[in-house]
Design a protein around this motif. Structure first.
Motif, PDB file in Angstrom:
ATOM      1  N   SER A   1       7.159   9.234   4.398  1.00 37.87           N
ATOM      2  CA  SER A   1       7.584   8.233   5.440  1.00 37.87           C
ATOM      3  C   SER A   1       8.302   6.926   4.875  1.00 37.87           C
ATOM      4  O   SER A   1       8.133   6.760   3.535  1.00 37.87           O
ATOM      5  CB  SER A   1       6.222   7.650   5.935  1.00 37.87           C
ATOM      6  N   PRO A   2       8.926   6.200   5.683  1.00 36.82           N
ATOM      7  CA  PRO A   2       9.530   5.065   5.316  1.00 36.82           C
ATOM      8  C   PRO A   2       8.749   3.888   5.029  1.00 36.82           C
ATOM      9  O   PRO A   2       7.476   3.971   5.616  1.00 36.82           O
ATOM     10  CB  PRO A   2      10.732   4.890   6.193  1.00 36.82           C
ATOM     11  N   TRP A   3       8.965   2.921   4.385  1.00 41.63           N
ATOM     12  CA  TRP A   3       8.078   1.731   4.222  1.00 41.63           C
ATOM     13  C   TRP A   3       8.150   0.947   5.547  1.00 41.63           C
ATOM     14  O   TRP A   3       9.259   0.984   6.194  1.00 41.63           O
ATOM     15  CB  TRP A   3       8.730   0.658   3.261  1.00 41.63           C
ATOM     16  N   ARG A   4       7.039   0.284   5.731  1.00 42.30           N
ATOM     17  CA  ARG A   4       7.151  -0.348   7.256  1.00 42.30           C
ATOM     18  C   ARG A   4       6.397  -1.613   6.899  1.00 42.30           C
ATOM     19  O   ARG A   4       5.454  -1.719   5.838  1.00 42.30           O
ATOM     20  CB  ARG A   4       6.077   0.379   8.084  1.00 42.30           C
TER      21      ARG A   4
ATOM     22  N   LYS B   1       0.882  -1.296   0.056  1.00 40.23           N
ATOM     23  CA  LYS B   1      -0.052  -0.188   0.020  1.00 40.23           C
ATOM     24  C   LYS B   1       0.881   1.168  -0.056  1.00 40.23           C
ATOM     25  O   LYS B   1       1.785   1.464   0.849  1.00 40.23           O
ATOM     26  CB  LYS B   1      -0.667   0.045   1.265  1.00 40.23           C
ATOM     27  N   ARG B   2       0.707   1.978  -1.051  1.00 39.23           N
ATOM     28  CA  ARG B   2       1.581   3.382  -1.256  1.00 39.23           C
ATOM     29  C   ARG B   2       0.445   4.462  -1.237  1.00 39.23           C
ATOM     30  O   ARG B   2      -0.311   4.535  -2.219  1.00 39.23           O
ATOM     31  CB  ARG B   2       2.244   3.531  -2.465  1.00 39.23           C
ATOM     32  N   VAL B   3       0.292   5.297  -0.057  1.00 36.74           N
ATOM     33  CA  VAL B   3      -0.738   6.031   0.355  1.00 36.74           C
ATOM     34  C   VAL B   3      -0.372   7.332   0.837  1.00 36.74           C
ATOM     35  O   VAL B   3       0.589   7.792   0.988  1.00 36.74           O
ATOM     36  CB  VAL B   3      -1.731   5.382   1.451  1.00 36.74           C
TER      37      VAL B   3
ATOM     38  N   SER C   1       7.619  -3.380  11.628  1.00 38.15           N
ATOM     39  CA  SER C   1       9.034  -3.264  11.412  1.00 38.15           C
ATOM     40  C   SER C   1       9.403  -2.514  10.445  1.00 38.15           C
ATOM     41  O   SER C   1       8.418  -2.235   9.423  1.00 38.15           O
ATOM     42  CB  SER C   1       9.583  -4.649  11.684  1.00 38.15           C
ATOM     43  N   SER C   2      10.764  -2.277  10.143  1.00 40.89           N
ATOM     44  CA  SER C   2      11.437  -1.995   8.962  1.00 40.89           C
ATOM     45  C   SER C   2      11.342  -2.802   7.791  1.00 40.89           C
ATOM     46  O   SER C   2      11.302  -3.999   8.446  1.00 40.89           O
ATOM     47  CB  SER C   2      12.907  -1.114   9.212  1.00 40.89           C
ATOM     48  N   ILE C   3      11.792  -2.655   6.678  1.00 43.23           N
ATOM     49  CA  ILE C   3      11.852  -3.728   5.764  1.00 43.23           C
ATOM     50  C   ILE C   3      13.217  -4.583   6.044  1.00 43.23           C
ATOM     51  O   ILE C   3      13.089  -5.802   5.778  1.00 43.23           O
ATOM     52  CB  ILE C   3      12.160  -2.820   4.316  1.00 43.23           C
TER      53      ILE C   3
END
Length: 137
Positions: A89-92, A52-54, A118-120
């Motif tokens: 924001s970074p990916w979660r 999801k890229r939102v 978490s982080s990737i």
């Protein structure tokens, strides 16, 4: 869904596939033709990946997306993994805690309250530890 949303979603899927491929050394790619209950990315066995890229990702939306991800994973017999990136924001990564404790894949373990976020990098470390990466040649 409008064209701008589809474009943003596709761009997000390509971005995430590239990041995961780099991190895991695997052939991770976007599933171009998607059908109901298909995961968004291919190349990491045992995982159904929803991307999801939102614009924003309030907790209620993330919980709704998690339920969608779980339904897809159950249809394929895989573990659910939800990746979310809001603007600026970074990916979660959101994934079931049962992976850490070796629990059986029961419905109780797949509720949103029993997830890890978490982080990737952390999620990829878990995937490498489980040995579920199809290494690119």
């Amino acid at each position: 869904m409008g064209l701008a949303s589809r474009t943003k979603g596709g761009s997000g899927e390509r971005e995430l596939a590239h990041l995961l491929a780099d991190e895991l050394g695997a052939d991770v790619r976007r599933r171009v033709r998607q059908h109901p209950n298909d995961s968004d990315l291919l190349g990491i066995s045992e995982w159904a990946i929803e991307c999801k890229r939102v614009k924003s990702a309030p907790r209620g939306d993330v919980a709704m997306w998690w339920r969608q991800c779980v339904a897809q994973a159950q249809a394929s017999g895989d573990l659910p993994a939800l990746f979310v990136r809001a603007d600026r924001s970074p990916w979660r990564a959101i994934w079931p805690a049962l992976v850490l404790v070796g629990g059986a894949r029961t419905a109780e373990w797949l509720v949103f309250e029993w997830t890890c976020e978490s982080s990737i990098g952390v999620w990829c470390a878990v995937v490498r530890e489980r040995g579920t990466v199809e290494v690119a040649e």
